[in-house]
Design a protein around this motif. Structure first.
Motif: not given
Length: 1002
Positions: A24-39
């Motif tokens: 779960r913690r890893q998925s939160e980290v990856l989701d944060t990274v994806a939002r940063r890349v998309e932005s």
């Protein structure tokens, strides 16, 4: 054990929970990274889209700016072209030829086309809610004004060129100006509309000329004007004669004399009026027809020149041919729909189809190889002309039919002159002005290879000097669509000629055209020479003007060309010719004292009636004489056809009036004179002879005699063609007289002659009768001479010479063959009998010579029936004294060979020789007529027919001779005692027969 198992299960569950927490913690980290890349990517895309939008605006602005700059450039080019736009605008295009430079106008048209294309672009067009470009809106009114001025100038030039009179001929300058004007319309994109408008204008002027001629009011006014002028001239002529006669003051002025003078004056006035009225009416009709033909020819020449220029012109930039542009546009005005349908039917027929109405298909069926503006125009003229004439003939229940039909000779003459002139114009256009045009070289190209027409811009057509002469190709006489290729020639004058692909199947080079298969006249005339009359009659224009080739009415039921007028003219001519027949051969009626009808022979036409008929025939033929009838010599055969029909009806009436005399009612058996029926038939033969003489002399009396001593080849040719056309009628008259009158008469007289000739078997030539001198005169003098004299005085004297000679020749032919055949049957024939027969042959020849002479023929007896009867008559004299049988040592074969070598054998019929040899035979060899148990006269009748024919009897005579020889051989084998006669005759006959028949068949 159970405790240890529970601890292990608890440990596994705890590990699994920890692992899920890490995930779960890893998925939160990856989701944060994806939002940063998309932005981060979205910010780049936004910046890129903004840059692209700004760049697109820059490009649109740049394109708009380029169009604005191009628009300003074209506007400056128009203003700098030297055109007086104000003058063009206020003149409305009139007088353009003196005010507009065609080079400048062509350049201005190209600029206007570019400006209109730019102004119609959406970027330069003000939108509903958007703004406008001040520079563009400032140039828009000016551009529209310039476009209007250019169009007005082009329209003025086109109208000037189309309305210019063509009587002075088409010049190179006018065709060059037309080409430049069409170039202007091509730039403006209005070339098809302008071309069709010009053709429609020409069609309107042609129909206007037709409406002036073929109109009820015009025809009535023409007749009234001729009547008033003829009346005035007749009264003036009568007054002049009266004034001349009034110089004699010694004449009394009593009441009776005054009344007589008034009647005489009225009679002279009416006679002069009739003569002058016919002349004036003929002149009025000729003048009206000439005006109509001039109007149609002027319109047709304008359309032909337009079609020629369209076919020759190519746009130097796009390489498009102007005629292809018009054809592929698919725009055919409504007034030319009927012509299009007719041409489609013709095109399908030529392609092998059944024909019929053309169905509408998507797209244009026309292309440059089969499209012709001229033929659209010409066929539409013919269709409209046919409909107009048909309506005129039905006007007021046909009250003007006679007057309208009387127009045909003048209209045909004028139309022939019109088509001849048009044909010569076309042929003149097909002739090449430069021999270098062969092989695709350019006309007008000098030794340096420079082409004077230029390659750039609108000046390409201004120096175009080739529109007066084209290279042509052979074409079929009835190929309407070949006109497109005919006008196009070979594209050897434009700068792009070497890049043009010729689609015409007939274009093979100017050299081939000049020596090729020829023109529409069938390959008989050269392209550079004027067309002959025969070529004009076989031309497609003339064929269409007279209803097409074998088809005067199409599926739509509308007539074409002059067909209704021609049919009406022939109908009225036929009515005039047949009118006198009503009074010919009327049935006579007679009753006895009790009122019972008696059979009476029909009344025969008098010489006055025949002269009236001859006058009608010559009056109708005179309609073909331009001087007398105002027509044309070409209608001579047409009128002659009506005359032949009239004479056929006359012969039918004459055949019904001939009495059926048969062979037994020709002469009275008691008196020997002709019966009443036979005398009537002889009078009918005289009537037919007079009529045949009138018909035979009508062509010469109509076309040649009025102009003697002058000689005209046209009149000679008209008389010859008329004579040939009337030949069937003369043949029918001769056949009627021969079959109904002469042949029955000849058969009856020959039967009488047969009865007299057969009397020679009544002991005339027996030795005893000759020795005792019982007959001091010859047989011919006693029995035949008086009979021949009676025939000549009773029958031949009542017949015309041409018919009397036929009767005399037939009687002489039959008499010779019958006399010779009867003489050959005489048996025995001693030396004295032969001398007696020889004397009779001489007297017989003299009597026949007198008969033939009285028959009125210039032929002698030796020339009748090819000279064969007379040759046999002369040969019989030598046959009588043939003495080869006197030598008993000769075998039958030697005698036969010697006889075949005689020169006179070829002139003697085999039957005559067979029968003569029987006179030397023994008594056991029966004569042929005795063998067949027939009388000598009846047997001769099987050899010689009553009409003088002999071909059918020779085979029968040989069969009878063989039967006699077979019977003789049987009798001789039984009774061999032959006291007298030559026993070799049977063998000689069997040897001679096959050889003589073989020679006769050859």
């Amino acid at each position: 054990t159970s405790g240890s198992g529970g601890t292990a299960a608890l440990t596994t569950l705890s590990a699994t929970r920890d692992k899920a927490e890490r995930l779960r913690r890893q998925s939160e980290v990856l989701d944060t990274v994806a939002r940063r890349v998309e932005s981060t990517l979205q910010r780049g895309v936004t910046r890129l889209d903004s840059a692209t939008t700004r760049l697109s605006r820059v490009l649109d602005l740049s394109s708009t700016l380029k169009m604005v700059l191009r628009l300003q450039f074209e506007a400056r080019k128009v203003h700098g072209s030297g055109l007086d736009l104000e003058a063009m605008r206020y003149s409305g295009g009139s007088g353009g030829s003196g005010m507009v430079d065609l080079r400048d106008l062509t350049r201005a048209a190209a600029s206007v086309a570019a400006m209109e294309e730019l102004l119609s672009h959406p970027a330069l067009t003000p939108s509903a809610g958007g703004g406008t470009i001040d520079v563009v809106e400032k140039l828009r009114p000016e551009a529209e004004a310039v476009a209007k001025s250019v169009r007005q100038a082009a329209a003025g030039l086109m109208d000037e060129l189309q309305n210019a009179p063509t009587s002075s001929g088409t010049t190179t300058a006018s065709l060059s100006r037309l080409g430049a004007t069409l170039q202007v319309y091509f730039h403006l994109g209005e070339l098809p509309d302008a071309s069709w408008k010009a053709v429609a204008s020409a069609l309107s002027s042609a129909e206007k000329a037709g409406s002036q001629l073929f109109h009820p009011t015009g025809i009535k006014q023409m007749k009234e004007s001729a009547q008033s002028e003829a009346r005035a001239l007749a009264e003036a002529e009568t007054d002049g004669k009266s004034a001349k006669d009034g110089k004699d003051d010694s004449k009394s002025s009593s009441g009776g004399t005054t009344a007589m003078d008034a009647r005489q004056r009225k009679k002279q006035t009416e006679a002069a009026y009739e003569r002058l009225y016919r002349r004036k009416l003929r002149e009025k009709r000729a003048a009206a027809a000439s005006r109509w033909a001039t109007g149609v020819a002027d319109a047709a020449s304008r359309v032909w020149n337009l079609h020629r220029v369209l076919a020759r012109r190519n746009d130097p930039v796009t390489r498009k041919n102007f005629l292809e542009v018009v054809a592929e546009s698919g725009v055919v005005p409504e007034e030319f729909r009927v012509a299009e349908k007719r041409l489609m039917e013709e095109m399908r027929r030529k392609e092998g189809g059944e024909g019929g109405a053309a169905s509408d298909t998507d797209g244009s069926p026309w292309n440059r190889s089969n499209f012709s503006l001229f033929w659209m125009f010409w066929v539409q003229i013919c269709v409209g002309l046919g409909g107009r004439i048909q309506r005129l003939l039905k006007y007021d229940s046909g009250s003007l039919v006679e007057d309208v039909a009387a127009l045909y000779p003048a209209v045909r003459a004028a139309s022939l002159e019109m088509v001849t002139e048009l044909y010569d114009t076309m042929q003149m256009g097909l002739s090449s002005l430069d021999d270098t045009s062969a092989g695709g070289s350019s006309i007008g190209t000098g030794a340096s290879g420079w082409n004077a027409t230029g390659v750039m811009g609108g000046s390409a057509g201004l120096e175009d000097s080739v529109f007066l002469g084209w290279s042509g190709s052979g074409m079929d006489s009835d190929d309407h669509f070949s006109r497109a290729d005919e006008a196009a020639g070979f594209f050897a004058t434009n700068a792009d000629a070497w890049t043009h692909v010729e689609s015409s199947p007939g274009a093979t080079g100017a050299g081939d055209a000049s020596v090729g298969s020829g023109t529409r006249s069938g390959g008989a005339t050269a392209l550079a020479t004027s067309s002959s009359t025969l070529a004009v009659f076989s031309s497609a224009e003339w064929t269409a003007l007279h209803g097409g080739k074998g088809k005067s009415t199409y599926d739509d039921g509308n007539p074409m060309g002059l067909v209704p007028l021609q049919n009406s003219f022939l109908k009225e001519s036929r009515k005039r010719l047949f009118a006198p027949l009503e009074f010919m051969f009327p049935e006579a009626v007679s009753v006895d004292e009790n009122g019972v009808a008696l059979p009476v022979l029909p009344t025969l036409p008098s010489r006055y009636d025949l002269a009236k008929l001859d006058s009608n025939v010559r009056d109708e033929l005179a309609l073909a004489d331009p001087r007398q009838g105002g027509g044309d010599f070409s209608i001579t055969t047409m009128i002659s056809g009506n005359i032949v029909d009239m004479l056929h009806e006359f012969c039918s009436s004459a055949r019904r009036s001939i009495s059926d005399t048969g062979d037994d009612r020709v002469f009275d058996s008691r008196t020997g004179s002709a019966t009443e029926s036979m005398s009537h038939n002889l009078k009918v033969a005289s009537v037919m002879s007079i009529l045949a003489s009138f018909i035979r002399n009508a062509p010469e009396n109509t076309f040649i005699v009025p102009y003697r001593p002058a000689q005209s080849p046209q009149h000679e040719e008209a008389a010859h063609s008329c004579r040939m056309a009337l030949l069937p009628a003369l043949q029918e008259i001769e056949s009627l007289v021969k079959t109904s009158i002469l042949y029955p008469l000849c058969r009856a007289l020959n039967r009488q002659m047969s009865t007299a000739i057969v009397k020679m078997h009544r002991g005339t030539y027996l030795q005893d009768s000759i020795d005792d001198g019982s007959q001091s005169s010859s047989f011919v003098q006693i029995h035949l001479t008086d009979l021949y004299d009676k025939i000549a005085s009773t029958y031949l004297s009542q017949l015309p010479n041409e018919y009397a000679s036929i009767v005399a020749s037939t009687i002489a032919t039959y008499s010779i063959y019958s006399f010779v055949s009867n003489a050959a049957l005489i048996r025995p024939l001693g030396e004295t009998s032969r001398l007696k027969l020889t004397q009779d042959l001489a007297d017989f020849e003299l009597a026949l010579e007198q008969l033939v002479f009285k028959g009125g023929t210039s032929l002698s007896l030796s020339q009748i029936a090819g000279g064969k009867p007379y040759a046999e008559l002369r040969a019989v004299r030598q046959l009588l004294f043939w003495n080869m049988l006197d030598d008993k040592k000769h075998s039958p074969a030697e005698v036969a060979k010697g006889l075949l070598r005689e020169a006179w054998v070829k002139d003697v019929r085999p039957s005559t020789l067979f029968h003569f040899l029987f006179s030397f035979a023994p008594a056991l060899l029966s004569s042929p007529h005795h063998f067949k148990r027939m009388d000598a006269g009846d047997y001769v009748g099987t050899l010689v027919k009553l009409d003088g024919s002999i071909d059918d009897g020779e085979a029968s005579a040989w069969m009878t001779t063989m039967a006699c020889c077979d019977a003789y051989q049987q009798r001789e084998s039984v009774d061999g005692r032959v006291i007298e006669g030559d026993r070799r005759i049977g063998a000689i006959l069997m040897i001679l027969g096959p050889e003589l028949l073989r020679r006769r068949r050859q």
